[in-house]
Design a protein around this motif. Structure first.
Motif, PDB file in Angstrom:
ATOM      1  N   LEU A  59       0.847  -1.192   0.000  1.00 16.54           N
ATOM      2  CA  LEU A  59       0.000   0.000   0.000  1.00 16.54           C
ATOM      3  C   LEU A  59       0.884   1.245   0.000  1.00 16.54           C
ATOM      4  N   ARG A  60       0.748   2.069  -1.016  1.00 15.13           N
ATOM      5  CA  ARG A  60       1.648   3.209  -1.184  1.00 15.13           C
ATOM      6  C   ARG A  60       1.070   4.519  -0.642  1.00 15.13           C
ATOM      7  N   ASP A  61      -0.231   4.564  -0.395  1.00 14.13           N
ATOM      8  CA  ASP A  61      -0.865   5.799   0.065  1.00 14.13           C
ATOM      9  C   ASP A  61      -1.547   5.612   1.408  1.00 14.13           C
ATOM     10  N   THR A  62      -1.017   4.700   2.218  1.00 15.59           N
ATOM     11  CA  THR A  62      -1.611   4.364   3.513  1.00 15.59           C
ATOM     12  C   THR A  62      -0.577   4.559   4.605  1.00 15.59           C
ATOM     13  N   GLU A  63      -0.991   5.224   5.700  1.00 10.89           N
ATOM     14  CA  GLU A  63      -0.053   5.432   6.802  1.00 10.89           C
ATOM     15  C   GLU A  63      -0.794   5.637   8.113  1.00 10.89           C
ATOM     16  N   LEU A  64      -0.096   5.363   9.203  1.00  7.78           N
ATOM     17  CA  LEU A  64      -0.551   5.722  10.539  1.00  7.78           C
ATOM     18  C   LEU A  64       0.141   7.030  10.896  1.00  7.78           C
ATOM     19  N   PRO A  65      -0.606   8.136  10.979  1.00 10.18           N
ATOM     20  CA  PRO A  65       0.035   9.445  11.128  1.00 10.18           C
ATOM     21  C   PRO A  65       0.606   9.648  12.522  1.00 10.18           C
ATOM     22  N   THR A  66       1.653  10.461  12.601  1.00 14.57           N
ATOM     23  CA  THR A  66       2.227  10.828  13.894  1.00 14.57           C
ATOM     24  C   THR A  66       1.849  12.255  14.287  1.00 14.57           C
ATOM     25  N   GLY A  67       1.379  13.051  13.335  1.00  9.33           N
ATOM     26  CA  GLY A  67       0.970  14.420  13.613  1.00  9.33           C
ATOM     27  C   GLY A  67      -0.497  14.634  13.317  1.00  9.33           C
ATOM     28  N   PRO A  68      -0.982  15.874  13.403  1.00 10.15           N
ATOM     29  CA  PRO A  68      -2.411  16.154  13.241  1.00 10.15           C
ATOM     30  C   PRO A  68      -2.860  16.387  11.803  1.00 10.15           C
ATOM     31  N   TYR A  69      -1.943  16.249  10.839  1.00 13.26           N
ATOM     32  CA  TYR A  69      -2.269  16.618   9.458  1.00 13.26           C
ATOM     33  C   TYR A  69      -2.437  15.392   8.566  1.00 13.26           C
ATOM     34  N   VAL A  70      -3.230  15.563   7.503  1.00 14.74           N
ATOM     35  CA  VAL A  70      -3.310  14.579   6.427  1.00 14.74           C
ATOM     36  C   VAL A  70      -2.413  15.080   5.305  1.00 14.74           C
ATOM     37  N   ASP A  71      -1.348  14.334   5.023  1.00 18.55           N
ATOM     38  CA  ASP A  71      -0.426  14.734   3.961  1.00 18.55           C
ATOM     39  C   ASP A  71      -1.001  14.361   2.599  1.00 18.55           C
ATOM     40  N   GLY A  72      -0.597  15.116   1.572  1.00 12.82           N
ATOM     41  CA  GLY A  72      -1.009  14.794   0.207  1.00 12.82           C
ATOM     42  C   GLY A  72      -2.408  15.297  -0.098  1.00 12.82           C
ATOM     43  N   PRO A  73      -2.905  15.023  -1.311  1.00  8.70           N
ATOM     44  CA  PRO A  73      -4.234  15.502  -1.714  1.00  8.70           C
ATOM     45  C   PRO A  73      -5.317  14.902  -0.811  1.00  8.70           C
ATOM     46  N   HIS A  74      -6.145  15.750  -0.216  1.00 11.53           N
ATOM     47  CA  HIS A  74      -7.192  15.260   0.665  1.00 11.53           C
ATOM     48  C   HIS A  74      -8.322  16.272   0.740  1.00 11.53           C
ATOM     49  N   SER A  75      -9.440  15.796   1.229  1.00  8.15           N
ATOM     50  CA  SER A  75     -10.608  16.645   1.418  1.00  8.15           C
ATOM     51  C   SER A  75     -10.577  17.257   2.811  1.00  8.15           C
ATOM     52  N   HIS A  76     -11.174  18.444   2.955  1.00  7.49           N
ATOM     53  CA  HIS A  76     -11.524  18.906   4.285  1.00  7.49           C
ATOM     54  C   HIS A  76     -12.558  17.941   4.847  1.00  7.49           C
ATOM     55  N   LEU A  77     -12.642  17.865   6.176  1.00 11.47           N
ATOM     56  CA  LEU A  77     -13.532  16.911   6.835  1.00 11.47           C
ATOM     57  C   LEU A  77     -14.433  17.677   7.791  1.00 11.47           C
ATOM     58  N   TYR A  78     -15.723  17.382   7.751  1.00 11.69           N
ATOM     59  CA  TYR A  78     -16.712  18.214   8.428  1.00 11.69           C
ATOM     60  C   TYR A  78     -17.520  17.408   9.446  1.00 11.69           C
ATOM     61  N   GLU A  79     -17.618  17.956  10.637  1.00  9.20           N
ATOM     62  CA  GLU A  79     -18.370  17.317  11.717  1.00  9.20           C
ATOM     63  C   GLU A  79     -19.643  18.111  12.002  1.00  9.20           C
ATOM     64  N   ALA A  80     -20.787  17.407  11.977  1.00  9.33           N
ATOM     65  CA  ALA A  80     -22.076  18.050  12.249  1.00  9.33           C
ATOM     66  C   ALA A  80     -22.551  17.814  13.691  1.00  9.33           C
ATOM     67  N   TRP A  81     -22.024  16.804  14.347  1.00 11.31           N
ATOM     68  CA  TRP A  81     -22.393  16.392  15.707  1.00 11.31           C
ATOM     69  C   TRP A  81     -23.903  16.490  15.931  1.00 11.31           C
ATOM     70  N   PHE A  82     -24.622  15.681  15.174  1.00 11.51           N
ATOM     71  CA  PHE A  82     -26.075  15.528  15.307  1.00 11.51           C
ATOM     72  C   PHE A  82     -26.812  16.856  15.159  1.00 11.51           C
ATOM     73  N   GLY A  83     -26.326  17.687  14.230  1.00 13.43           N
ATOM     74  CA  GLY A  83     -26.984  18.953  13.953  1.00 13.43           C
ATOM     75  C   GLY A  83     -26.635  20.064  14.921  1.00 13.43           C
ATOM     76  N   MET A  84     -25.807  19.759  15.933  1.00  9.77           N
ATOM     77  CA  MET A  84     -25.441  20.794  16.918  1.00  9.77           C
ATOM     78  C   MET A  84     -24.350  21.714  16.404  1.00  9.77           C
ATOM     79  N   ILE A  85     -23.611  21.268  15.389  1.00 10.10           N
ATOM     80  CA  ILE A  85     -22.634  22.137  14.727  1.00 10.10           C
ATOM     81  C   ILE A  85     -23.229  22.471  13.362  1.00 10.10           C
ATOM     82  N   ASP A  86     -23.740  23.688  13.227  1.00  7.35           N
ATOM     83  CA  ASP A  86     -24.442  24.077  12.007  1.00  7.35           C
ATOM     84  C   ASP A  86     -24.017  25.492  11.609  1.00  7.35           C
ATOM     85  N   PRO A  87     -23.305  25.640  10.471  1.00 11.17           N
ATOM     86  CA  PRO A  87     -22.930  24.579   9.533  1.00 11.17           C
ATOM     87  C   PRO A  87     -21.835  23.676  10.100  1.00 11.17           C
TER      88      PRO A  87
END
Length: 372
Positions: free
Chosen positions: A206-234
């Motif tokens: 697997l060439r694009d798989t890793e267990l990260p040591t820091g808080p970032y996603v390296d390489g091309p990636h999407s932003h990630l969004y948490e709604a927490w059951f509608g309590m975080i809006d947007p």
């Protein structure tokens, strides 16, 4: 030809998930030598940058299959006993009678009775049935917190037990897998991340798989969004997040292509032995974090549907990102999907998550992908 790979139907199904409210998602479906790849929606709601199918992604508890495979390799080499008490290896982490009663197998299949540490590490986040009292404040408080795994384990071990060791149904708990990571380290003398990388990730090519040591996603990636059951809006972007709160229980970063490759090789007996794979597919009833009871093996769960054959794999969720990877038992049909928002269901007055159009749209996508 049965269950053909219907590109038009898959294109429509993935687009419908986006239209139902998912900011972005991408997937790869394999049927023998035929491959469909698709993406819909945006990787960044602010700029409208589109998602692409090759993006790297936090895949959550799919990590558990990798961790379980690593432990089973040690079982094969005689360094770990699958039915040996964990107290034999980690007496200081699971002391006394429970250390004598809880086996390595019970940790892998969530029948240890150990509680999940998450509600204690993140005090504002409640689990079922207490979601009505929940709130997302802990996500902001702990975005960059560096947790010590043994402190998290202590929270789970000292919390009230959720069952007797070996009892069923088991209760899904990340505490189990943090203990398995400590077991890997104790037996191999290297970190769990290093051992899993060398013996599972690299072994599978697997060439694009890793267990990260820091808080970032390296390489091309999407932003990630948490709604927490509608309590975080947007929904809020938690793409930058220290993953020490789960470590090699759920921190893996991968791609849909790598996930299909991994599960294909695993179910072909090329990551662990055929006898270990048979153990992985021995299931018991386990109650999920969402409160649903389903079958769970050793880092694998089955998915039955209207078509031919059982699919094996895992689902995953972290704050803001989710994934599912399923491979038919014969290895010929595979699905891997990544979504960039989590907990979109709002709660009713009793704290129960309510149906959302995304649920039906995803179910349709799974059905078309797996069964044609």
């Amino acid at each position: 030809m049965k269950n053909p790979l219907d590109s038009a139907a898959l294109d429509a199904a993935i687009e419908n998930v986006h239209r139902a409210g998912m900011p972005g998602l991408f997937a790869e479906v394999r049927d023998g030598d035929r491959v469909w790849r698709g993406a819909a929606g945006v990787a960044d709601v602010a700029t409208g940058r589109p998602v692409t199918v090759g993006m790297r992604h936090r895949v959550g508890s799919l990590t558990k299959t990798f961790t379980a495979a690593a432990v089973l390799q040690l079982v094969e080499s005689g360094q770990v006993g699958l039915d040996t008490p964990i107290g034999r290896y980690l007496p200081e982490l699971v002391p006394g009678e429970r250390g004598d009663a809880i086996t390595v197998r019970m940790l892998i299949n969530h029948t240890s009775g150990l509680a999940d540490y998450l509600p204690y590490a993140y005090p504002s986040l409640k689990a079922l049935p207490d979601l009505a009292e929940t709130g997302p404040q802990s996500l902001d408080d702990h975005r960059l917190t560096r947790f010590d795994p043994t402190a998290l384990i202590e929270m789970g071990v000292t919390a009230p037990a959720v069952g007797a060791p070996g009892g069923t149904p088991g209760v899904y708990s990340n505490t189990n897998y943090l203990l398995l990571c400590q077991l890997l380290e104790r037996v191999t003398g290297t970190t769990a991340e290093q051992y899993i990388t060398r013996n599972v990730i690299e072994r599978a090519g697997l060439r694009d798989t890793e267990l990260p040591t820091g808080p970032y996603v390296d390489g091309p990636h999407s932003h990630l969004y948490e709604a927490w059951f509608g309590m975080i809006d947007p929904p809020r972007d938690y793409s930058v997040f220290d993953m020490s709160w789960v470590g090699p229980a759920a921190s893996l970063i991968s791609t849909v292509a790598d996930l299909n490759r991994f599960y294909g090789l695993l179910l072909a007996g090329e990551i662990v032995s055929p006898s270990s794979l048979a153990e992985m597919r021995r299931t018991v009833p386990v109650v999920s974090l969402e409160g649903k009871t389903g079958d769970y093996g050793l880092g694998l769960h089955p998915m039955e549907g209207p078509g031919e054959g059982t699919f094996w794999g895992h689902a995953g969720s972290v704050w803001d990102g989710g994934a599912l990877a399923m491979t038919r038992a014969d290895g010929k049909r595979q699905l891997a999907i990544a979504v960039n928002m989590q907990r979109w269901n709002k709660l009713d007055s009793s704290g129960k998550p309510q149906p959302h159009p995304i649920d039906d749209a995803l179910a349709t996508l799974y059905r078309v992908a797996m069964y044609g």
